[in-house]
Design an enzyme around this catalytic site. Structure first.
Site, mmCIF file in Angstrom:
data_model
loop_
_atom_site.group_PDB
_atom_site.id
_atom_site.type_symbol
_atom_site.label_atom_id
_atom_site.label_comp_id
_atom_site.label_asym_id
_atom_site.label_seq_id
_atom_site.Cartn_x
_atom_site.Cartn_y
_atom_site.Cartn_z
ATOM 1 N N GLU A 163 -0.653 26.062 -6.938
ATOM 2 C CA GLU A 163 -1.976 26.374 -6.384
ATOM 3 C C GLU A 163 -2.605 25.222 -5.611
ATOM 4 O O GLU A 163 -3.646 24.683 -6.030
ATOM 5 C CB GLU A 163 -2.924 26.828 -7.504
ATOM 6 N N GLU A 357 2.406 33.357 -12.510
ATOM 7 C CA GLU A 357 1.330 33.427 -13.510
ATOM 8 C C GLU A 357 0.637 34.765 -13.388
ATOM 9 O O GLU A 357 0.317 35.209 -12.277
ATOM 10 C CB GLU A 357 0.243 32.358 -13.256
#
Ligand code: NOJ
Length: 452
Positions: A163, A357
């Site tokens: 991220e 995720e």
């Protein structure tokens, strides 16, 4: 037909969120140590000093993973545990921890997936300018080589960055995460560019030095739109929003995906920024370094926005109604993102997808019967994974799904207030208690998702 036979069912974690042992065996500080020890930055002044104490309890944790039937475990390496100053001196004790963890996983029949950077930048490198210093891409490559030299005889799955958007924009633009800066959009793009270079050089390093064939990917967290209705107009609007939502400025996916995957910053974004786009950050050859061939695209997916066609702007975001389905952080439950996001990204970038995720935070506790009942997490996972299965059956090349998270952990600026785990952690005693969702996921893995 449902999920492919060799589908990777996994769970994920990150070093600072679970390891603890923050000052042991020669680990150097990271920006998250500094930030969490600064008053007022993290809820309840929580920090990762002890976290889940995974550093000392990893054998017990791997045993729980094995009993769950996990095929793969995604974890990140703490850069400053391996290189306390970020570059130079190697901390052999730190490397041994990861080497032992890898051995333990392999003994349990669990495939390790290593994330090289999950936000805990060594403080020593931040003091040299951090992502603002162009040399950081070489520092990252050196660190990557140290890890690859030590582990690539046993590890073949690598994720470079987790991220980047959150690390740069939450950490350096909004100031809510470490290191807590508030720079301009122009400056944020400079930081991103150096991070992109770091990714590119890390991929080159892994390919050059890995001791066995490997799969390499990166893990962004793209904003996801799902169409409000089944009409073609809304589908196109959701796709346009997901691929190039210009009105979201530097939060648009193009900034975070295009350089890595097609070798350019998005034209619509550059136009929208005008003179504020730092064109001078791009030196000759940079885009070639950044855009390396990857084996998969990892995506972290939690929520999404419902999008409708709009004659004037092309699309519009439909606000969530009052009382919408939500998790403890008020993130909307939008299962269809696990259909549409893989679809839109696969169509555009043509890379196999791994959901790196997905999961939810709920206010779980241990009931009087000693168990942790979390029916809403089960329902969440059921709905989302069903949509992923639909995408897989529609021909989208989806290789794996990692639940976030294997255990409750330090949720960054939210501290221990949030519980994303399949395993409950009592943060006073550090006792592990598998939640009902742990057993539900165990059964799903056993049936390769055919039971939903
Ligand atoms: C994404 C991040 O990678 C992870 O560290 C975080 O805990 C989860 N989202 C939940 O917010």
């Amino acid at each position: 037909m449902g999920f492919p036979k060799d589908f990777i069912w996994g769970a994920a974690s990150a070093s600072y969120q679970i390891e603890g042992a923050a000052f042991e065996d020669g680990r150097g500080p990271s920006v998250w140590d500094t930030f969490s020890h600064t008053k007022g930055k993290v809820k309840n002044e929580d920090n990762g000093d002890i976290a889940c104490d995974h550093y000392h309890r990893f054998r017990e944790d791997v045993k729980l993973m094995k009993d769950m039937g996990l095929k793969a475990y995604r974890f990140s390496i703490s850069w400053s545990r391996v290189l306390p100053e970020g570059i130079g001196r190697i901390n052999e004790d730190g490397l041994s921890f990861y080497s032992d963890l890898v051995d333990e996983l392999l003994k349990a029949g669990i495939e390790p997936f290593i994330t090289l950077f999950h936000w805990d930048l060594p403080q020593a490198l931040y003091d040299k300018g951090g992502w603002r210093n162009r040399d950081i891409s070489d520092w990252f490559a050196q660190y990557t080589k140290v890890v690859v030299d030590a582990l690539s005889d046993r590890v073949s799955n690598w994720m470079t960055l987790n991220e980047p958007l959150c690390h740069i924009l939450l950490g350096h633009y909004l100031g809510e995460h470490a290191p807590g800066e508030k720079v301009s959009s122009t400056e944020a793009l400079r930081l991103l560019h150096n991070m992109n270079l770091a990714h590119g050089k890390a991929v080159q390093t892994i390919r050059k030095h890995a001791k066995k064939p490997c799969n390499i990917g990166v893990v962004p967290n793209p904003y996801s739109g799902v169409p409000a209705t089944d009409t073609k107009e809304d589908l196109d609007a959701a796709r346009a929003f997901t691929i190039s939502g210009t009105s979201r400025g530097i939060f648009s996916n193009g900034w975070w995906l295009d350089p890595l995957l097609i070798g350019e910053y998005p034209k619509y974004g550059i136009e929208a920024m005008g003179n504020e786009f730092p064109a001078d950050m791009i030196k000759d050859g940079d885009m070639e370094i950044i855009c390396q061939k990857l084996d998969f695209l990892g995506i972290n997916v939690y929520t999404g926005l419902v999008i409708k066609h709009d004659d004037v702007h092309g699309y519009k975001v439909c606000p969530h109604r009052n009382g919408y389905d939500q998790n403890a952080l008020k993130w909307a439950v939008v299962p269809k993102v696990l259909y549409y996001l893989p679809k839109f990204l696969y169509e555009r970038y043509k890379l196999p997808i791994i959901v790196a995720e997905n999961g939810t935070t709920l206010p779980d506790w241990v009931s009087l019967d000693g168990k942790v009942h979390d029916p809403n997490r089960i329902d969440y996972m059921h709905r989302y994974i069903k949509e992923l299965k639909r995408a897989s059956m529609d021909g989208i090349d989806i290789r794996g799904y990692f639940a976030w998270s294997i255990m409750d952990n330090f949720e960054w600026s939210e501290g221990y207030n949030e519980r994303f785990g399949l395993i409950h952690i009592d943060f006073n005693t550090l006792k592990r208690t598998p939640k009902d969702s742990y057993y539900w996921y165990q059964n799903l893995i056993l049936h390769n998702g055919d039971n939903i």
